[in-house]
Motif scaffolding. Structure first.
Motif, PDB file in Angstrom:
ATOM      1  N   LEU A  82      10.101  -0.145   4.082  1.00 37.25           N
ATOM      2  CA  LEU A  82      11.042  -1.248   3.919  1.00 37.25           C
ATOM      3  C   LEU A  82      11.293  -1.848   5.293  1.00 37.25           C
ATOM      4  O   LEU A  82      11.751  -1.148   6.199  1.00 37.25           O
ATOM      5  N   VAL A  83      10.970  -3.129   5.452  1.00 35.88           N
ATOM      6  CA  VAL A  83      11.097  -3.784   6.757  1.00 35.88           C
ATOM      7  C   VAL A  83      11.649  -5.190   6.564  1.00 35.88           C
ATOM      8  O   VAL A  83      11.741  -5.693   5.444  1.00 35.88           O
ATOM      9  N   ALA A  84      11.992  -5.825   7.671  1.00 35.25           N
ATOM     10  CA  ALA A  84      12.408  -7.225   7.639  1.00 35.25           C
ATOM     11  C   ALA A  84      11.174  -8.117   7.614  1.00 35.25           C
ATOM     12  O   ALA A  84      10.229  -7.909   8.371  1.00 35.25           O
ATOM     13  N   GLU A  85      11.185  -9.102   6.751  1.00 35.71           N
ATOM     14  CA  GLU A  85      10.013  -9.972   6.617  1.00 35.71           C
ATOM     15  C   GLU A  85       9.706 -10.709   7.917  1.00 35.71           C
ATOM     16  O   GLU A  85       8.541 -10.929   8.260  1.00 35.71           O
ATOM     17  N   GLY A  86      10.761 -11.070   8.655  1.00 36.90           N
ATOM     18  CA  GLY A  86      10.544 -11.799   9.897  1.00 36.90           C
ATOM     19  C   GLY A  86       9.848 -11.007  10.979  1.00 36.90           C
ATOM     20  O   GLY A  86       9.368 -11.574  11.962  1.00 36.90           O
ATOM     21  N   SER A  87       9.773  -9.686  10.822  1.00 42.02           N
ATOM     22  CA  SER A  87       9.113  -8.860  11.833  1.00 42.02           C
ATOM     23  C   SER A  87       7.604  -8.733  11.602  1.00 42.02           C
ATOM     24  O   SER A  87       6.893  -8.244  12.476  1.00 42.02           O
ATOM     25  N   LEU A  88       7.130  -9.160  10.441  1.00 40.66           N
ATOM     26  CA  LEU A  88       5.726  -8.941  10.087  1.00 40.66           C
ATOM     27  C   LEU A  88       4.821  -9.932  10.799  1.00 40.66           C
ATOM     28  O   LEU A  88       5.112 -11.136  10.847  1.00 40.66           O
ATOM     29  N   PRO A  89       3.694  -9.465  11.342  1.00 43.34           N
ATOM     30  CA  PRO A  89       2.726 -10.384  11.948  1.00 43.34           C
ATOM     31  C   PRO A  89       2.084 -11.250  10.880  1.00 43.34           C
ATOM     32  O   PRO A  89       2.000 -10.865   9.708  1.00 43.34           O
ATOM     33  N   ALA A  90       1.616 -12.412  11.287  1.00 44.55           N
ATOM     34  CA  ALA A  90       1.100 -13.386  10.321  1.00 44.55           C
ATOM     35  C   ALA A  90      -0.343 -13.119   9.909  1.00 44.55           C
ATOM     36  O   ALA A  90      -0.801 -13.632   8.898  1.00 44.55           O
ATOM     37  N   ASP A  91      -1.063 -12.294  10.652  1.00 43.61           N
ATOM     38  CA  ASP A  91      -2.509 -12.188  10.430  1.00 43.61           C
ATOM     39  C   ASP A  91      -2.945 -10.886   9.773  1.00 43.61           C
ATOM     40  O   ASP A  91      -4.133 -10.572   9.748  1.00 43.61           O
ATOM     41  N   THR A  92      -2.013 -10.068   9.242  1.00 46.65           N
ATOM     42  CA  THR A  92      -2.422  -8.778   8.689  1.00 46.65           C
ATOM     43  C   THR A  92      -1.977  -8.594   7.241  1.00 46.65           C
ATOM     44  O   THR A  92      -1.984  -7.484   6.721  1.00 46.65           O
ATOM     45  N   ALA A  93      -1.600  -9.677   6.569  1.00 48.43           N
ATOM     46  CA  ALA A  93      -1.056  -9.562   5.215  1.00 48.43           C
ATOM     47  C   ALA A  93      -2.054  -8.962   4.232  1.00 48.43           C
ATOM     48  O   ALA A  93      -1.668  -8.361   3.229  1.00 48.43           O
ATOM     49  N   ALA A  94      -3.346  -9.125   4.478  1.00 49.83           N
ATOM     50  CA  ALA A  94      -4.348  -8.598   3.550  1.00 49.83           C
ATOM     51  C   ALA A  94      -4.397  -7.078   3.560  1.00 49.83           C
ATOM     52  O   ALA A  94      -4.979  -6.474   2.661  1.00 49.83           O
ATOM     53  N   ARG A  95      -3.787  -6.442   4.533  1.00 52.14           N
ATOM     54  CA  ARG A  95      -3.855  -4.987   4.658  1.00 52.14           C
ATOM     55  C   ARG A  95      -2.818  -4.286   3.802  1.00 52.14           C
ATOM     56  O   ARG A  95      -2.891  -3.089   3.607  1.00 52.14           O
ATOM     57  N   TYR A  96      -1.849  -5.010   3.297  1.00 53.20           N
ATOM     58  CA  TYR A  96      -0.774  -4.422   2.510  1.00 53.20           C
ATOM     59  C   TYR A  96      -0.188  -5.496   1.607  1.00 53.20           C
ATOM     60  O   TYR A  96      -0.549  -6.677   1.691  1.00 53.20           O
ATOM     61  N   VAL A  97       0.720  -5.098   0.734  1.00 49.53           N
ATOM     62  CA  VAL A  97       1.409  -6.031  -0.152  1.00 49.53           C
ATOM     63  C   VAL A  97       2.891  -5.975   0.165  1.00 49.53           C
ATOM     64  O   VAL A  97       3.451  -4.887   0.335  1.00 49.53           O
ATOM     65  N   LYS A  98       3.535  -7.120   0.275  1.00 48.13           N
ATOM     66  CA  LYS A  98       4.983  -7.158   0.498  1.00 48.13           C
ATOM     67  C   LYS A  98       5.663  -7.723  -0.743  1.00 48.13           C
ATOM     68  O   LYS A  98       5.171  -8.660  -1.368  1.00 48.13           O
ATOM     69  N   ARG A  99       6.783  -7.117  -1.115  1.00 51.27           N
ATOM     70  CA  ARG A  99       7.539  -7.557  -2.275  1.00 51.27           C
ATOM     71  C   ARG A  99       9.025  -7.594  -1.921  1.00 51.27           C
ATOM     72  O   ARG A  99       9.535  -6.659  -1.293  1.00 51.27           O
ATOM     73  N   PRO A 100       9.743  -8.646  -2.335  1.00 53.91           N
ATOM     74  CA  PRO A 100      11.179  -8.710  -2.054  1.00 53.91           C
ATOM     75  C   PRO A 100      11.937  -7.658  -2.841  1.00 53.91           C
ATOM     76  O   PRO A 100      11.484  -7.176  -3.877  1.00 53.91           O
ATOM     77  N   LEU A 101      13.098  -7.308  -2.318  1.00 56.43           N
ATOM     78  CA  LEU A 101      13.943  -6.334  -2.999  1.00 56.43           C
ATOM     79  C   LEU A 101      14.718  -6.981  -4.139  1.00 56.43           C
ATOM     80  O   LEU A 101      15.018  -8.180  -4.113  1.00 56.43           O
ATOM     81  N   SER A 102      15.054  -6.175  -5.115  1.00 58.64           N
ATOM     82  CA  SER A 102      15.937  -6.579  -6.191  1.00 58.64           C
ATOM     83  C   SER A 102      17.040  -5.529  -6.330  1.00 58.64           C
ATOM     84  O   SER A 102      16.742  -4.366  -6.623  1.00 58.64           O
ATOM     85  N   PRO A 103      18.304  -5.915  -6.062  1.00 55.56           N
ATOM     86  CA  PRO A 103      18.752  -7.253  -5.670  1.00 55.56           C
ATOM     87  C   PRO A 103      18.335  -7.590  -4.235  1.00 55.56           C
ATOM     88  O   PRO A 103      18.082  -6.708  -3.432  1.00 55.56           O
ATOM     89  N   ALA A 104      18.282  -8.887  -3.971  1.00 57.25           N
ATOM     90  CA  ALA A 104      17.816  -9.354  -2.664  1.00 57.25           C
ATOM     91  C   ALA A 104      18.759  -8.896  -1.545  1.00 57.25           C
ATOM     92  O   ALA A 104      19.973  -8.812  -1.741  1.00 57.25           O
ATOM     93  N   VAL A 105      18.177  -8.608  -0.406  1.00 52.83           N
ATOM     94  CA  VAL A 105      18.942  -8.211   0.785  1.00 52.83           C
ATOM     95  C   VAL A 105      18.546  -9.131   1.936  1.00 52.83           C
ATOM     96  O   VAL A 105      17.377  -9.176   2.327  1.00 52.83           O
ATOM     97  N   ARG A 106      19.516  -9.869   2.440  1.00 60.14           N
ATOM     98  CA  ARG A 106      19.273 -10.755   3.576  1.00 60.14           C
ATOM     99  C   ARG A 106      19.619 -10.043   4.883  1.00 60.14           C
ATOM    100  O   ARG A 106      20.485  -9.164   4.906  1.00 60.14           O
ATOM    101  N   ARG A 107      18.928 -10.421   5.945  1.00 54.63           N
ATOM    102  CA  ARG A 107      19.216  -9.853   7.266  1.00 54.63           C
ATOM    103  C   ARG A 107      19.410 -10.994   8.255  1.00 54.63           C
ATOM    104  O   ARG A 107      18.626 -11.934   8.298  1.00 54.63           O
ATOM    105  N   GLN A 108      20.461 -10.899   9.051  1.00 51.42           N
ATOM    106  CA  GLN A 108      20.743 -11.919  10.056  1.00 51.42           C
ATOM    107  C   GLN A 108      20.596 -11.319  11.446  1.00 51.42           C
ATOM    108  O   GLN A 108      21.088 -10.228  11.720  1.00 51.42           O
ATOM    109  N   VAL A 109      19.904 -12.030  12.305  1.00 52.85           N
ATOM    110  CA  VAL A 109      19.677 -11.586  13.681  1.00 52.85           C
ATOM    111  C   VAL A 109      20.284 -12.604  14.632  1.00 52.85           C
ATOM    112  O   VAL A 109      20.192 -13.818  14.415  1.00 52.85           O
ATOM    113  N   GLY A 110      20.936 -12.100  15.663  1.00 52.69           N
ATOM    114  CA  GLY A 110      21.540 -12.990  16.642  1.00 52.69           C
ATOM    115  C   GLY A 110      21.666 -12.334  17.991  1.00 52.69           C
ATOM    116  O   GLY A 110      21.069 -11.283  18.252  1.00 52.69           O
ATOM    117  N   LEU A 111      22.437 -12.956  18.851  1.00 52.10           N
ATOM    118  CA  LEU A 111      22.702 -12.446  20.191  1.00 52.10           C
ATOM    119  C   LEU A 111      24.110 -11.879  20.259  1.00 52.10           C
ATOM    120  O   LEU A 111      25.000 -12.329  19.543  1.00 52.10           O
TER     121      LEU A 111
END
Length: 290
Positions: A236-265
């Protein structure tokens, strides 16, 4: 007592050694030893316990280290406010960053804009798990840090929001579903990424009163992706952390219920933040909230 003594004390405490501190500061080991002996004599307490291979802080040393870092931080703010009056041509900014979301996705673009407007500011970047960044902020080892929000103990500035997703090996039975629940992720071996939002992952399972079958712990996300792509575990990881070029190596699915993550300073206290820190916040907000 001088700021130089306090800086040497802080470095010795951080690196747990006189030689390492001397190398980092660019001075002799004898100068470090003399500064620590003079400081202890002036205060009348033992700050450090000397051992053959390392030094340790005494109980009072641990307590005074926080004060020393606070004083050094205020002194640096004074210098930078003076530099700001001269056009902020010089100064130092210490940034704490965690995982690919901040180190790869957020930080490079913000730094590029920041360096264009403030080329004289020397930037130091410390990278570690999200909980480590929190500790560095509390200890005043950094001026500003990327964090997962909310963080009520700090002054914070939201930047981006993404969602938590389940990572599944290709061909996994759950990969045919549109969404996956936390409970679904408890049936297989689980790999935990400790460099990113590990605290958030723990809180999600704990709040749901679930216990994932943690079989692997990886300090870096790429190692987690390798474990999942080999079919050894789910994650289970944050979608924004995933590299753009390796999606074919695994499958990602959203959680149910959805969980949002906010990142800031986050900063310890905006009122005491240096001009270099405030300028970095301004650059980050301008980039992500134009």
């Amino acid at each position: 007592m001088t700021l130089t003594q306090l800086e040497i004390f802080s470095r010795v405490a951080e690196l747990r050694g006189f030689t390492l501190a001397a190398n980092r500061l660019g001075i002799s080991q004898s100068a470090v030893s003399h500064a620590m002996k003079s400081l202890e004599q002036e205060l009348g307490v033992e700050l450090l316990r000397r051992h053959t291979a390392r030094v340790e802080l005494s109980d009072i040393g641990e307590q005074l280290l926080l004060r020393a870092r606070a004083m050094l931080g205020l002194a640096d703010t004074l210098r930078q406010e003076a530099a700001d009056a001269r056009g902020m041509k010089r100064g130092t900014l210490r940034i704490g960053s965690f995982g690919p979301t901040s180190s790869v996705t957020l930080l490079p673009g913000i730094l590029e804009a920041y360096r264009q407007t403030h080329p004289g500011i020397e930037v130091h970047i410390e990278e570690g798990p999200d909980r480590q960044v929190i500790q560095w902020l509390e200890e005043r080892r950094i001026d500003i840090g990327f964090v997962v929000l909310p963080q009520e103990r700090f002054d914070t500035f939201p930047l981006i929001e993404d969602r938590m997703v389940a990572l599944l090996p290709a061909g996994h039975p759950l990969a045919t579903r549109a969404q996956v629940s936390l409970k679904d992720l408890c049936d297989d071996p689980f790999v935990l990424t400790e460099a990113g939002s590990s605290e958030l992952v723990w809180r999600l399972f704990s709040a749901a009163r679930l216990s994932p079958n943690i079989r692997y712990r990886c300090s870096q996300l790429l190692s987690t992706l390798d474990v999942v792509s080999r079919g050894d575990a789910v994650s289970l990881v944050a979608e924004g952390s995933l590299p753009a070029d390796t999606a074919a190596r695994y499958v990602k699915r959203p959680l149910s219920p959805a969980v949002r993550r906010q990142v800031g300073l986050a900063v310890l206290d905006r009122r005491q933040a240096s001009p270099a820190t405030l300028a970095f916040i301004e650059s980050a907000i301008r980039r992500h909230h134009p």
